[in-house]
Design an enzyme around this catalytic site. Structure first.
Site, mmCIF file in Angstrom:
data_model
loop_
_atom_site.group_PDB
_atom_site.id
_atom_site.type_symbol
_atom_site.label_atom_id
_atom_site.label_comp_id
_atom_site.label_asym_id
_atom_site.label_seq_id
_atom_site.Cartn_x
_atom_site.Cartn_y
_atom_site.Cartn_z
ATOM 1 N N ARG A 1 -0.839 9.093 -6.356
ATOM 2 C CA ARG A 1 -1.411 8.133 -5.403
ATOM 3 C C ARG A 1 -2.768 8.628 -4.874
ATOM 4 O O ARG A 1 -3.665 7.821 -4.622
ATOM 5 C CB ARG A 1 -0.432 7.930 -4.235
ATOM 6 C CG ARG A 1 -0.910 6.914 -3.218
ATOM 7 C CD ARG A 1 0.183 6.553 -2.248
ATOM 8 N NE ARG A 1 0.431 7.613 -1.279
ATOM 9 C CZ ARG A 1 1.443 7.603 -0.389
ATOM 10 N NH1 ARG A 1 2.307 6.600 -0.392
ATOM 11 N NH2 ARG A 1 1.602 8.572 0.460
ATOM 12 N N ARG B 1 -6.302 8.416 0.012
ATOM 13 C CA ARG B 1 -5.913 8.679 1.406
ATOM 14 C C ARG B 1 -6.146 10.137 1.777
ATOM 15 O O ARG B 1 -5.751 11.034 1.041
ATOM 16 C CB ARG B 1 -4.429 8.343 1.604
ATOM 17 C CG ARG B 1 -4.184 6.919 2.037
ATOM 18 C CD ARG B 1 -2.728 6.601 2.054
ATOM 19 N NE ARG B 1 -1.909 7.505 2.858
ATOM 20 C CZ ARG B 1 -0.619 7.318 3.089
ATOM 21 N NH1 ARG B 1 -0.003 6.252 2.581
ATOM 22 N NH2 ARG B 1 0.059 8.174 3.807
ATOM 23 N N ARG C 1 10.560 6.887 12.988
ATOM 24 C CA ARG C 1 10.415 8.130 12.245
ATOM 25 C C ARG C 1 11.015 9.301 13.009
ATOM 26 O O ARG C 1 10.985 10.426 12.523
ATOM 27 C CB ARG C 1 8.929 8.391 12.037
ATOM 28 C CG ARG C 1 8.494 8.542 10.594
ATOM 29 C CD ARG C 1 7.001 8.844 10.630
ATOM 30 N NE ARG C 1 6.458 9.139 9.335
ATOM 31 C CZ ARG C 1 5.936 8.251 8.511
ATOM 32 N NH1 ARG C 1 5.928 6.972 8.817
ATOM 33 N NH2 ARG C 1 5.417 8.640 7.365
ATOM 34 N N ARG D 1 3.915 17.102 5.724
ATOM 35 C CA ARG D 1 4.548 15.783 5.894
ATOM 36 C C ARG D 1 5.998 15.811 5.401
ATOM 37 O O ARG D 1 6.882 15.202 5.995
ATOM 38 C CB ARG D 1 3.755 14.709 5.151
ATOM 39 C CG ARG D 1 2.496 14.317 5.937
ATOM 40 C CD ARG D 1 1.466 13.652 5.062
ATOM 41 N NE ARG D 1 1.942 12.440 4.428
ATOM 42 C CZ ARG D 1 1.441 11.966 3.279
ATOM 43 N NH1 ARG D 1 0.478 12.608 2.647
ATOM 44 N NH2 ARG D 1 1.905 10.849 2.775
HETATM 45 P P1 ADP Z 1 3.934 8.186 4.183
HETATM 46 O O1 ADP Z 1 5.218 7.465 4.344
HETATM 47 O O2 ADP Z 1 3.397 8.159 2.793
HETATM 48 O O3 ADP Z 1 3.943 9.590 4.735
HETATM 49 P P2 ADP Z 1 2.656 6.423 6.181
HETATM 50 O O4 ADP Z 1 1.537 5.553 5.751
HETATM 51 O O5 ADP Z 1 3.942 5.787 6.552
HETATM 52 O O6 ADP Z 1 2.799 7.484 5.022
HETATM 53 O O7 ADP Z 1 2.196 7.303 7.446
HETATM 54 C C1 ADP Z 1 1.022 8.096 7.416
HETATM 55 C C2 ADP Z 1 0.925 8.938 8.693
HETATM 56 O O8 ADP Z 1 0.842 8.077 9.845
HETATM 57 C C3 ADP Z 1 2.133 9.835 8.988
HETATM 58 O O9 ADP Z 1 2.069 11.074 8.301
HETATM 59 C C4 ADP Z 1 2.010 9.998 10.509
HETATM 60 O O10 ADP Z 1 0.992 10.927 10.853
HETATM 61 C C5 ADP Z 1 1.530 8.636 10.961
HETATM 62 N N1 ADP Z 1 2.682 7.760 11.322
HETATM 63 C C6 ADP Z 1 3.079 6.635 10.666
HETATM 64 N N2 ADP Z 1 4.155 6.107 11.235
HETATM 65 C C7 ADP Z 1 4.472 6.908 12.290
HETATM 66 C C8 ADP Z 1 5.506 6.905 13.275
HETATM 67 N N3 ADP Z 1 6.468 5.958 13.275
HETATM 68 N N4 ADP Z 1 5.517 7.894 14.198
HETATM 69 C C9 ADP Z 1 4.586 8.840 14.207
HETATM 70 N N5 ADP Z 1 3.587 8.912 13.308
HETATM 71 C C10 ADP Z 1 3.518 7.965 12.356
#
Ligand code: ADP
Length: 188
Positions: free
Chosen positions: A128, A134, A89, A146
Site C-alpha cells: 500500500r 501514506r 480503537r 501501529r
Molecule cells: P490503519 O487501520 O491502516 O492503521 P487508519 O487509517 O484507520 O489506518 O488510521 C490511521 C491513524 O489514524 C492511526 O494509526 C491513528 O493514529 C489514527 N486513528 C484513526 N482512528 C483512530 C481512533 N479511533 N483513535 C485514535 N486514533 C485513531
C-alpha cells in the site's frame, strides 16, 4: 439505525471492503483515519494536533475521535446505518460509543472483524505504501508501532464484543472477492 463496526489490524482490508458493504446495506462509511487525514490536509487545528501522533504511529486522543463520530451521527441523513472503520480503537472509545447510542436507546449491531496474520500485515502495508503514499506506511518502525498499538489497545475489543455476543470474525486471507463474499454471508 444499524451500527456496524468494521474491525481488524492495520492492513486487514477494511478500507478495501468498506465500499461494497456500504453500497449493499445503504450505510454511511465513517473512517476515523480518513477523517483525520482530511483534517490534516485542510490544516485545521485538529489536524495539526493529530499529524505528529499519526506519523509516529500513535493513537490520537479518545475525545478527538469520539467528537468526530458523534457529530457525523447527528449530521448524516438518508442511510440505514453506519459502518465504523477504525473506531472504536480502545476500550474507552467502545464505552463512549455505547454511551452515545444509549442516549437514543440504540446499540451496536455487530462487530465484523477481518483477521489476517501479523506477517501479512507487513506485506500488505508495504504494498500500500507504494500505491497510496501514506506517511504512516512509509517507515518500518512506524508500522511496527501501529501493530504493537493494535495488539495492546485495540485487540482487547475482541473480548469486549464477544462478551455481548456481537463479535463475528471473517478470514481476511484470500482474494478481495473471496473476503467480500464471506463478509456478505455473515452480514446477511
Ligand atoms: P490503519 O487501520 O491502516 O492503521 P487508519 O487509517 O484507520 O489506518 O488510521 C490511521 C491513524 O489514524 C492511526 O494509526 C491513528 O493514529 C489514527 N486513528 C484513526 N482512528 C483512530 C481512533 N479511533 N483513535 C485514535 N486514533 C485513531
Amino acid at each position: 439505525m444499524k451500527y456496524y463496526i468494521l474491525f481488524g489490524p492495520p492492513g486487514a482490508g477494511k478500507g478495501t471492503q468498506a465500499g461494497a458493504m456500504v453500497e449493499r446495506y445503504n450505510l454511511c462509511h465513517l473512517s476515523t483515519g480518513e477523517l483525520l487525514r482530511s483534517e490534516i490536509a485542510a490544516g485545521t487545528p485538529l489536524g495539526l494536533q493529530a499529524k505528529s501522533l499519526i506519523e509516529a504511529g500513535n493513537l490520537v486522543p479518545d475525545e478527538v475521535v469520539e467528537g468526530m463520530i458523534e457529530s457525523k451521527f447527528a449530521s448524516t441523513k438518508g442511510v440505514d446505518g453506519f459502518l465504523l472503520d477504525g473506531f472504536p480503537r480502545t476500550i474507552a472509545q467502545a464505552e463512549a460509543l455505547d454511551a452515545m447510542l444509549a442516549k437514543t436507546k440504540e446499540e451496536v449491531t455487530a462487530c465484523v472483524s477481518i483477521m489476517i496474520p501479523d506477517a501479512m500485515i507487513h506485506e500488505r502495508i508495504a504494498k500500500r505504501a507504494l500505491i497510496e503514499g501514506r506517511a504512516d506506511d512509509a517507515k518500518d518502525e512506524v508500522v511496527q508501532n501501529r501493530i504493537n498499538t493494535y495488539h495492546a489497545k485495540t485487540e482487547p475489543l475482541i473480548q469486549y464484543y464477544k462478551a455481548c455476543g456481537k463479535y463475528r470474525e471473517i478470514n481476511g486471507v484470500g482474494t478481495i472477492e473471496e473476503v467480500r463474499e464471506r463478509i456478505f454471508k455473515t452480514m446477511d
